[in-house]
Motif scaffolding. Structure first.
Motif, mmCIF file in Angstrom:
data_model
loop_
_atom_site.group_PDB
_atom_site.id
_atom_site.type_symbol
_atom_site.label_atom_id
_atom_site.label_comp_id
_atom_site.label_asym_id
_atom_site.label_seq_id
_atom_site.Cartn_x
_atom_site.Cartn_y
_atom_site.Cartn_z
ATOM 1 N N GLY A 198 33.531 -13.361 -101.263
ATOM 2 C CA GLY A 198 33.010 -14.569 -100.641
ATOM 3 C C GLY A 198 33.639 -15.846 -101.138
ATOM 4 N N ALA A 199 34.847 -15.805 -101.691
ATOM 5 C CA ALA A 199 35.513 -17.012 -102.176
ATOM 6 C C ALA A 199 35.890 -17.909 -101.001
ATOM 7 C CB ALA A 199 36.762 -16.635 -102.973
ATOM 8 N N SER A 200 35.993 -19.208 -101.265
ATOM 9 C CA SER A 200 36.366 -20.161 -100.222
ATOM 10 C C SER A 200 37.832 -19.998 -99.854
ATOM 11 C CB SER A 200 36.102 -21.588 -100.704
ATOM 12 O OG SER A 200 36.953 -21.903 -101.806
ATOM 13 N N ARG A 201 38.188 -20.581 -98.715
ATOM 14 C CA ARG A 201 39.570 -20.508 -98.245
ATOM 15 C C ARG A 201 40.530 -21.151 -99.227
ATOM 16 N NH1 ARG A 201 43.230 -17.673 -95.335
ATOM 17 N NH2 ARG A 201 44.715 -19.013 -94.235
ATOM 18 N N TRP A 202 40.155 -22.296 -99.777
ATOM 19 C CA TRP A 202 41.013 -22.984 -100.735
ATOM 20 C C TRP A 202 41.162 -22.189 -102.026
ATOM 21 C CZ3 TRP A 202 44.031 -26.509 -98.940
ATOM 22 C CH2 TRP A 202 43.623 -27.297 -97.846
ATOM 23 N N ALA A 203 40.089 -21.547 -102.469
ATOM 24 C CA ALA A 203 40.175 -20.734 -103.685
ATOM 25 C C ALA A 203 41.101 -19.542 -103.475
ATOM 26 C CB ALA A 203 38.787 -20.265 -104.099
ATOM 27 N N ILE A 204 41.056 -18.928 -102.292
ATOM 28 C CA ILE A 204 41.943 -17.796 -102.018
ATOM 29 C C ILE A 204 43.389 -18.251 -101.975
ATOM 30 C CG2 ILE A 204 42.558 -16.087 -100.268
ATOM 31 C CD1 ILE A 204 39.609 -15.919 -99.533
ATOM 32 N N LEU A 205 43.638 -19.408 -101.334
ATOM 33 C CA LEU A 205 45.014 -19.927 -101.291
ATOM 34 C C LEU A 205 45.515 -20.262 -102.689
ATOM 35 C CD1 LEU A 205 44.828 -22.313 -98.186
ATOM 36 C CD2 LEU A 205 45.916 -20.062 -98.319
ATOM 37 N N ARG A 206 44.631 -20.799 -103.519
ATOM 38 C CA ARG A 206 45.042 -21.209 -104.875
ATOM 39 C C ARG A 206 45.265 -20.017 -105.787
ATOM 40 N NH1 ARG A 206 46.580 -21.506 -109.112
ATOM 41 N NH2 ARG A 206 46.232 -23.060 -110.764
ATOM 42 N N TRP A 207 44.279 -19.083 -105.822
ATOM 43 C CA TRP A 207 44.335 -18.003 -106.799
ATOM 44 C C TRP A 207 44.874 -16.690 -106.227
ATOM 45 C CZ3 TRP A 207 43.888 -20.035 -111.332
ATOM 46 C CH2 TRP A 207 43.095 -21.171 -111.507
ATOM 47 N N GLY A 208 44.747 -16.503 -104.926
ATOM 48 C CA GLY A 208 45.243 -15.260 -104.336
ATOM 49 C C GLY A 208 46.688 -15.334 -103.907
ATOM 50 N N TYR A 209 47.104 -16.501 -103.362
ATOM 51 C CA TYR A 209 48.473 -16.663 -102.870
ATOM 52 C C TYR A 209 49.359 -17.396 -103.873
ATOM 53 C CZ TYR A 209 46.961 -15.276 -98.161
ATOM 54 O OH TYR A 209 46.479 -14.586 -97.076
ATOM 55 N N TRP A 210 48.965 -18.628 -104.219
ATOM 56 C CA TRP A 210 49.860 -19.497 -104.990
ATOM 57 C C TRP A 210 50.148 -18.952 -106.380
ATOM 58 C CZ3 TRP A 210 53.413 -22.756 -104.148
ATOM 59 C CH2 TRP A 210 53.819 -23.675 -105.113
#
Length: 302
Positions: A198-210
């Protein structure tokens, strides 16, 4: 003999010592045709370029004379007048080119981050990806020299500011494409875990992608910095500052002593920057020997 071993005479050739047929050698027709086509294309390009190939022998005649003229300045005492001024001026202008390249790289790196995310197929929608990739392709299609002449010099005038911004704009196209390709090659596991938790979109972009692509993207930035140093020398010839502007003045005056000194300074600084950035890139991507040893010790203790 064959009856004693329980084999029929017709099956004797299928025994363990039977010789298997030799595989058929693959045809080389395609590779031969491809090499011939490449040779024809190369010959056609050389012919259509209208280059005066007969003058290439001048490298061994006139080229040797120019090298000798430039070498005369290098053989002089660098502490004597006016050669000490030549060396100081060359290093000052070369460092100005390095500053231009660094500012341009940082501008391009910051702007390329959102473009990279918007151009990645596993991050943005297909329409957004196509539009962003068209923009990046258009930026890469225009050389930095055109950016300086058409846009930057009329706005900022002659000087390093125009050159630095042109290098930054040119870097956006390359770094944005490389960032998008790095994002498309990430491990989807952390992204799926973030979505499941349930992480936010920004958290996924920051920690999952970047986080996954950051080491590779930093290596891209350092490589682009090396490219911008060479490009800044070319931009300086048309008045964008740096070592190129000095070379343009020296060639107009035919001051071969100072030209030789300036070229040597360019080579020395470029080699130094390449060596330092290469070591940093290797450290970022491969990591240090100490961290690997610590990891191995931790695993061994378990």
């Amino acid at each position: 003999m064959s009856a004693e071993h329980g084999q029929a005479p017709g099956n004797a050739s299928r025994g363990p010592l039977a010789r298997t047929p030799r595989p058929k050698q693959p045809s080389k027709t395609r590779s031969t045709v491809a090499w011939i086509a490449l040779a024809v294309i190369f010959a056609g390009g050389a012919f259509l370029s209208n280059a005066r190939w007969s003058h290439i022998t001048g490298i061994f005649t006139d080229g040797a004379r120019y090298f000798r003229l430039m070498g005369e300045g290098l053989l002089q005492n660098p502490l004597s007048e006016p050669y000490n001024e030549y060396w100081v001026l060359a290093f000052e202008k070369m460092m100005e080119s390095v500053y231009m390249a660094w500012v341009g790289t940082m501008l391009g790196a910051v702007i390329s981050i959102p473009f990279g995310f918007l151009a990645a197929r596993n991050v943005a929608g297909p329409i957004t990806v196509q539009i962003t990739r068209v923009i990046l392709n258009a930026i890469r299609a225009v050389p930095e020299l055109v950016f300086v002449i058409v846009i930057m010099l009329p706005i900022f005038g002659f000087g390093p500011v125009a050159g630095a911004i042109a290098l930054g704009v040119g870097a956006v196209g390359t770094l944005g494409k490389l960032t998008a390709e790095a994002l498309e090659g990430i491990d989807p596991g952390p992204v799926e875990a973030g979505q499941a938790s349930g992480a936010s979109r920004w958290a996924i972009l920051r920690w999952g992608y970047w986080t996954q692509v950051l080491p590779e993207v930093l290596a891209f930035w350092l490589y682009r910095f090396e490219v911008n140093i060479r490009a800044s020398a070319v931009l300086g010839i048309i008045g964008a500052g740096g070592i190129g502007q000095l070379l343009s003045q020296l060639f107009s005056k035919r001051d071969w002593d100072q030209i030789g000194i300036t070229l040597v300074v360019i080579i020395l600084v470029t080699i130094a920057v390449d060596s330092i950035s290469g070591a940093i890139r290797h450290r970022i991507i491969a990591g240090s020997a100490g961290s690997t040893t610590s990891k191995e010790k931790a695993e061994a203790s378990l």
